[in-house]
Scaffold this motif. Structure first.
Motif, PDB file in Angstrom:
ATOM      1  N   THR A  98      89.236 -55.871  29.124  1.00  0.00           N
ATOM      2  CA  THR A  98      90.512 -56.586  29.098  1.00  0.00           C
ATOM      3  C   THR A  98      91.184 -56.519  30.458  1.00  0.00           C
ATOM      4  O   THR A  98      90.906 -55.618  31.256  1.00  0.00           O
ATOM      5  CB  THR A  98      91.476 -55.919  28.095  1.00  0.00           C
ATOM      6  OG1 THR A  98      91.501 -54.509  28.362  1.00  0.00           O
ATOM      7  CG2 THR A  98      91.050 -56.153  26.661  1.00  0.00           C
ATOM      8  N   LEU A  99      92.084 -57.480  30.669  1.00  0.00           N
ATOM      9  CA  LEU A  99      93.018 -57.412  31.796  1.00  0.00           C
ATOM     10  C   LEU A  99      94.374 -57.106  31.175  1.00  0.00           C
ATOM     11  O   LEU A  99      94.824 -57.831  30.288  1.00  0.00           O
ATOM     12  CB  LEU A  99      93.052 -58.749  32.536  1.00  0.00           C
ATOM     13  CG  LEU A  99      94.070 -58.845  33.668  1.00  0.00           C
ATOM     14  CD1 LEU A  99      93.623 -58.020  34.870  1.00  0.00           C
ATOM     15  CD2 LEU A  99      94.281 -60.297  34.083  1.00  0.00           C
ATOM     16  N   GLN A 100      95.027 -56.011  31.604  1.00  0.00           N
ATOM     17  CA  GLN A 100      96.255 -55.588  30.939  1.00  0.00           C
ATOM     18  C   GLN A 100      97.403 -55.482  31.936  1.00  0.00           C
ATOM     19  O   GLN A 100      97.217 -55.028  33.068  1.00  0.00           O
ATOM     20  CB  GLN A 100      96.007 -54.258  30.200  1.00  0.00           C
ATOM     21  CG  GLN A 100      94.738 -54.324  29.360  1.00  0.00           C
ATOM     22  CD  GLN A 100      94.708 -53.459  28.114  1.00  0.00           C
ATOM     23  OE1 GLN A 100      93.795 -53.618  27.337  1.00  0.00           O
ATOM     24  NE2 GLN A 100      95.670 -52.578  27.895  1.00  0.00           N
ATOM     25  N   HIS A 101      98.557 -55.878  31.479  1.00  0.00           N
ATOM     26  CA  HIS A 101      99.766 -55.881  32.302  1.00  0.00           C
ATOM     27  C   HIS A 101     100.417 -54.499  32.200  1.00  0.00           C
ATOM     28  O   HIS A 101     100.747 -54.049  31.098  1.00  0.00           O
ATOM     29  CB  HIS A 101     100.714 -56.977  31.767  1.00  0.00           C
ATOM     30  CG  HIS A 101     101.950 -57.157  32.584  1.00  0.00           C
ATOM     31  ND1 HIS A 101     103.049 -57.806  32.095  1.00  0.00           N
ATOM     32  CD2 HIS A 101     102.256 -56.798  33.839  1.00  0.00           C
ATOM     33  CE1 HIS A 101     104.000 -57.821  33.025  1.00  0.00           C
ATOM     34  NE2 HIS A 101     103.536 -57.220  34.087  1.00  0.00           N
ATOM     35  N   LEU A 102     100.600 -53.845  33.336  1.00  0.00           N
ATOM     36  CA  LEU A 102     101.170 -52.492  33.324  1.00  0.00           C
ATOM     37  C   LEU A 102     102.690 -52.572  33.369  1.00  0.00           C
ATOM     38  O   LEU A 102     103.303 -52.448  34.429  1.00  0.00           O
ATOM     39  CB  LEU A 102     100.614 -51.673  34.489  1.00  0.00           C
ATOM     40  CG  LEU A 102      99.135 -51.290  34.357  1.00  0.00           C
ATOM     41  CD1 LEU A 102      98.609 -50.717  35.680  1.00  0.00           C
ATOM     42  CD2 LEU A 102      98.903 -50.301  33.219  1.00  0.00           C
ATOM     43  N   VAL A 103     103.277 -52.813  32.219  1.00  0.00           N
ATOM     44  CA  VAL A 103     104.743 -52.848  32.108  1.00  0.00           C
ATOM     45  C   VAL A 103     105.219 -51.410  31.922  1.00  0.00           C
ATOM     46  O   VAL A 103     104.774 -50.727  30.996  1.00  0.00           O
ATOM     47  CB  VAL A 103     105.174 -53.705  30.905  1.00  0.00           C
ATOM     48  CG1 VAL A 103     106.684 -53.676  30.734  1.00  0.00           C
ATOM     49  CG2 VAL A 103     104.680 -55.140  31.066  1.00  0.00           C
ATOM     50  N   PRO A 104     106.083 -50.923  32.828  1.00  0.00           N
ATOM     51  CA  PRO A 104     106.539 -49.532  32.677  1.00  0.00           C
ATOM     52  C   PRO A 104     107.090 -49.275  31.268  1.00  0.00           C
ATOM     53  O   PRO A 104     107.836 -50.086  30.726  1.00  0.00           O
ATOM     54  CB  PRO A 104     107.621 -49.402  33.751  1.00  0.00           C
ATOM     55  CG  PRO A 104     107.190 -50.375  34.811  1.00  0.00           C
ATOM     56  CD  PRO A 104     106.583 -51.527  34.063  1.00  0.00           C
ATOM     57  N   GLY A 105     106.675 -48.160  30.687  1.00  0.00           N
ATOM     58  CA  GLY A 105     107.126 -47.794  29.346  1.00  0.00           C
ATOM     59  C   GLY A 105     106.205 -48.267  28.238  1.00  0.00           C
ATOM     60  O   GLY A 105     106.374 -47.877  27.081  1.00  0.00           O
TER      61      GLY A 105
END
Lengths: 502, 519
Positions: free
Chosen positions: A213-220
């Motif tokens: 997967t490609l995942q978005h590293l959104v803080p929290g």
């Protein structure tokens, strides 16, 4: 003459070669230093046009001349050695130092005496754990727009976290302070930023991951694998620990490897409702089709020097030795988008990658440990646009009742306007502890309309039904450009986390 | 009569081939290999194979016809990856004649099949995408050779350390071995005896034949009265001794001599011809022949050469915890520093380190030093500094789940000669430790020496001690001898023995310590 042309066109599959990826993007393989196995793990740009590369064998090399059109101009100088796997490398323009991410430490390297070799190896941050398990890789980034470094830490093995913050993404502030940023990481393969500076990482197929997967590293956020969530008490900034996905997977008499009892009901899309911190993957890099082992994330910021895909992302793969292309959009605050095959045929498994301002993509890697299609044990290569524009799907955007496609070239309105030129299949993966998974819950929707825009560069598809949480696999076998050519890549996989309302 | 003979031969052949070949084959963890690259079976032999996935990726085991290009076959699946995925990466290929399921990590499956009737080399492979290049092996189907005929034994009694000359001894008992398989009956004598087996062996054609023996204790094989191979003396049956000799077509005199001193009794013999596989001549099978399987080799070593300047190797070094920094100095003296305990973890002399464990496959596990005379001065991952009013107290020991309070790792600097100075802090003190070497660590002349300089600045807590070494000490000419298999001489001004600790009261300033391999 015209007759002859027609004859040739008819016989095209036999006599005239179909357009190949190599017509549009050429790969140059560099010679590498004889004295080492240059298993490239990370690549960064230096201000003077040079590159700096970290390797799995713990070396750091400064490379000159790799941008030259003559590959024999490349030369290498060993900057440092003996580090513990350099899977992240960053140049800091403020202090002019090199920051190398290794197994248990980000090391700040300085060349004080100016002889071209590092002599100071400062510990910039070593606040995460390490146990000696092979799996505990640390993948680092270059500096983000805030001046922070990012690190994703692989779990201990596929399932557990036996050292602090294994299974997490961390940010390291300019003063070296570590900020736990996202939980839920399994086996990261690469870390990169989009054109807006948002951070992403690639995860690999395994437990809780039916596919890479490609995942978005959104803080929290919680990225999906609960193995590392035991460290929430050491990360008060992250708030309370998320509830575990599918608690039955951890209870009762079930052992690892046992079939999950409710396999058909375990879904990311439903667990998102229950686990508020859970962020679904932005794009599934469909297993076996796009790749098997996703790695570097490269954003095209060359302003057209790499061809028509400005600001899109290119994702490398170790096992398939290829690059795939990702177009992302934000719907209801969530990142999602399409992945389309882009360029295969690299010489070894790709791990590190970086594009320079001239639109040259430098990649490298090795096949060690997992095997790779490329066939070579390691490589350092360059991928460049030839100046010829391939006929490709340019963007694919979700609409309330379908998708809008744009193309790199005007389409033939007859074929592009014919619903029979398209086919679609929707599927998803079970969200469960078992290793990997099949494509499940298949739906074959109806394509009810294909409307070509007046400028001939976009098509609006009406699809029924769209399925939230499913991957929408679109084939465009019949679509031709104005010259009658088929698409270079006739398939795209759109991950529909959210259906837009307008 | 002819009818009966035919029936007998047929029965004998089927009896041998009908014996099930039992194998156990595993995928090796993180190496993209099977543990066995070669399996030997007879034509038509039943096979029971337990396949275990010891890796943490999915793998299968697919047997193909001779000549199949397995990597190309596996790769071809990508042309229609979707269909391949539905087939769980089992290629739709008529050349496949046996296969396992796609096993998830740590799953096991037992396959039973009949080996092909046609002799040849049948490749086996994992067809999961990308695995076929290295995860492969060969099943060799070959008929078995003939066994012994007219086998007799002669038992001798005696207590020998070397093979006696049996021709000069009188047998205690003689007889025929009906099974025609060499075996040592354990019913009457367990120690201090010898056996000579004699029989006939038929070479089906003129050519080279290879003989194998192993035994506990001594053994010797003779063909036509000439010694072929010998494994004399008192020993376990660890090795297999083998030798090839040319034989004319026809019957040959076989003689195997064996003696037992005491302890375990083992005797194995086998032979191999150009058109038949290793065929046991003994009832027992040596563990390394079991099922005709060859075990996979370990990695070729990658020793890191230290020439004109120190070489650094940060990795998992056995005895130096998980944050080890190895330094190999020119002249064959080496150390490992722990960036976890901020202490000298190991000292050794000779070769530096073998990187093959970490530079092959996925790079896990701890690698021990490559040299010898390894000293671990104070136990694994324990700090040098400690606050105590009793310096003979036990120092803190390593808790793998925690970092030591009060310590912070700062890094290291290389001087003009690329020698490293390690820096760390302990509470309000800043510490720098540097090392120099003297003598030749490759020579055991007692002059090889490592000097450690510890510079402490800032403020130290009260009752702070610095431990140089732990163990049993004795004073010797102003130095301290640390007892052990290989004694070390440690010298440092102000050092004192406190129980099992050799300590210095810690104060700001400079401490110098030398570690020397004693003669």
């Amino acid at each position: 003459m015209k007759r002859l042309f027609l004859f040739l066109a008819l016989c095209a599959p036999i006599f005239a070669a179909d357009p190949q990826e190599s017509d549009f993007y050429k790969i140059t393989t560099f010679e590498t230093p004889k004295e080492t196995a240059l298993e490239v793990g990370s690549i960064e740009l230096l201000p003077d046009g040079k590159l700096i590369m970290g390797t799995r064998r713990g070396e750091i090399w400064i490379v000159s001349g790799a941008g030259s059109s003559d590959a024999s101009n490349v030369s290498y100088k060993l900057f440092a050695s003996g580090l513990h796997e350099v899977l992240g490398i960053a140049y800091n323009p403020k202090d002019k130092n090199i920051y190398a991410t290794t197994r248990y430490e980000i090391t700040r390297l300085k060349d004080v005496d100016g002889d071209g070799r590092a002599d100071i190896f400062d510990n910039f941050c070593d606040q995460w754990g390490v146990s000696g398990d092979y799996h505990e890789y640390a993948i680092g980034s270059r500096f983000d727009k805030a001046g922070d470094l990012w690190v994703t830490l692989c779990l201990t093995g596929s399932f557990n976290s036996s050292a602090e913050f294994r299974g997490w993404a961390l940010r390291i502030k300019p003063d070296g302070k570590m900020v736990p940023t996202c939980s839920g990481i399994r086996s990261p393969g690469g870390l990169g930023f989009d054109a807006d500076g948002e951070a992403y990482y690639c995860d690999n197929q395994g437990p809780w991951h039916g596919s890479c997967t490609l995942q978005h590293l959104v803080p929290g956020s919680f990225q999906g694998h609960p193995g590392g969530n035991i460290w929430y008490d050491k990360a008060p900034n992250m708030g309370p620990r998320p509830i575990d996905p599918l608690p039955e997977a951890f209870q009762g008499d079930r052992k690892r490897g046992d079939k999950t009892p409710h396999v058909d009901t375990d879904r990311m899309v439903t667990e998102r409702e229950r686990i508020k911190q859970l962020l679904p993957p932005a794009v599934y890099l469909v297993h076996g089709k796009i790749g098997n082992s996703a790695s570097a994330i490269i954003c095209d910021l060359s302003g057209g020097k790499f061809g028509p895909f400005s600001k899109q992302l290119f994702v490398a793969d170790q096992s398939h030795s290829n690059l795939s292309r990702v177009f992302l959009e934000t719907i209801n605050g969530i990142k999602q988008g399409v992945v389309i095959p882009f360029r295969s045929g690299f010489a070894s498994g790709l791990i590190g990658g970086r594009m320079d301002e001239e639109g040259r993509v430098f990649v490298g890697g090795s096949d060690r440990g997992w095997g790779a299609r490329g066939g070579k044990p390691f490589c350092f290569e360059k991928c460049e646009w030839t100046g010829k524009t391939p006929f490709e799907v340019h963007e694919m955007r979700a609409k309330p009742d379908g998708f809008e496609l744009t193309f790199t070239q005007p389409v033939d309105t007859t074929t592009a306007g014919d619903v029979k030129s398209y086919s679609m299949r929707e599927f998803t993966y079970a969200y469960r502890e078992e290793y990997g998974g099949d494509e499940v819950s298949e739906i074959i929707p109806k394509i009810t309309a294909a409307k070509v825009a007046a400028d001939g560069k976009s098509v609006r598809l009406t699809i029924s039904p769209l399925t939230k949480g499913h991957i929408h696999e679109l084939h465009l076998d019949g679509v031709k450009n104005a010259e009658g050519q088929a698409l270079l890549h006739k398939v795209g996989y759109y991950t529909l986390n959210e259906i837009p309302t307008k | 009569m002819i009818r009966t003979l035919l029936a007998l031969i047929f029965a004998a052949t089927t009896l041998r081939a009908a014996e099930t070949a039992v194998f156990s084959l595993k995928t090796m963890t993180a190496q993209m290999k099977y543990d066995i690259p070669e399996l030997l079976v007879q034509p038509g032999q039943p096979v029971q194979l337990t396949f275990e996935n010891g890796d943490d990726l999915p793998h299968n085991l697919v047997f193909c016809q001779p000549g199949t290009e397995t990597a190309a076959m596996a790769m071809k699946q990508m042309e229609n990856a979707e269909a391949a995925l539905k087939r769980n990466w089992l290629p739709d290929d008529p050349r496949i004649w046996a296969h396992s399921k796609m096993l998830n990590p740590h799953e096991k499956e037992t396959l039973t099949f009949t080996a092909p009737e046609k002799t040849g080399t049948y490749p086996y492979v994992c067809t999961f995408p990308g695995h076929a290049l290295t995860m492969r092996g060969e099943l060799k189907v070959m008929k078995a050779g003939e066994g012994l005929k007219d086998l007799h034994f002669a038992l001798y009694l005696g207590n020998w350390k070397q093979m006696p000359d049996f021709s000069k001894l009188k047998p205690h008992r003689e007889g025929k071995v009906d099974s025609n398989l060499i075996e040592v009956k354990l019913d009457d004598y367990k120690n201090e005896f010898g056996v000579v087996f004699t029989g006939k062996l038929n070479a089906p054609k003129k050519g080279p034949y290879r003989f194998f023996i192993s035994s506990d204790d001594g053994s010797r094989l003779l063909i036509d009265g000439k010694e072929v191979v010998s494994y004399d003396g008192i020993h376990p049956a660890g090795d297999i001794k083998e030798k090839s000799i040319p034989l004319e077509q026809g019957e040959h005199e076989f003689r195997l001599e064996y003696f037992q001193g005491g302890g375990n009794i083992d005797l194995y013999a086998a032979w191999k011809g150009s058109d038949f596989q290793i065929t046991p001549l003994s009832k027992w099978l040596h563990p390394n022949w079991k099922g005709g399987a060859k075990k996979q080799k370990e990695f070729d070593p990658i020793p890191l050469a230290v020439t004109t300047e120190p070489v650094i190797y940060r990795n998992f070094i056995q005895g130096a915890g998980n944050r080890g920094i190895g330094v190999g100095y020119p002249g064959g003296i080496n150390l490992a520093w722990s960036a976890e305990s901020m202490n000298l973890a190991l000292i050794w002399r000779g070769a530096f380190i073998d990187a093959s464990k970490h530079w092959n496959s996925r790079g896990g596990g701890h690698q021990p030093p490559l040299g010898y005379d390894v000293l671990q001065p104070t136990g694994e991952v324990t700090p040098a500094f400690f606050v105590t009013d009793k310096p003979d107290a036990a120092w803190p020991t390593w808790d793998k789940t925690k970092r030591y309070d009060g310590f912070a790792w700062k890094g290291y600097a290389l001087d003009a000669k690329r020698s490293s100075t390690f820096r760390y802090s302990w509470h309000d003190a800043e510490i720098e430790e540097s090392f120099t070497v003297e003598g030749n660590g490759n020579k055991p002349d007692g002059n090889a020496k490592l000097s450690r300089t510890v510079k402490v600045s800032g403020k130290l807590p009260a009752n702070a001690w610095y431990r140089i070494a732990s163990g049993q000490f004795e004073s010797k000419d102003g130095s301290f001898l640390i007892k052990g298999v290989k004694p070390f001489l440690i010298t440092s001004a102000g050092a004192q023995i406190a129980g099992a600790n050799l300590v210095i009261p810690a104060t700001p300033g400079t401490m110098t310590i030398t570690y020397q391999w004693a003669q």
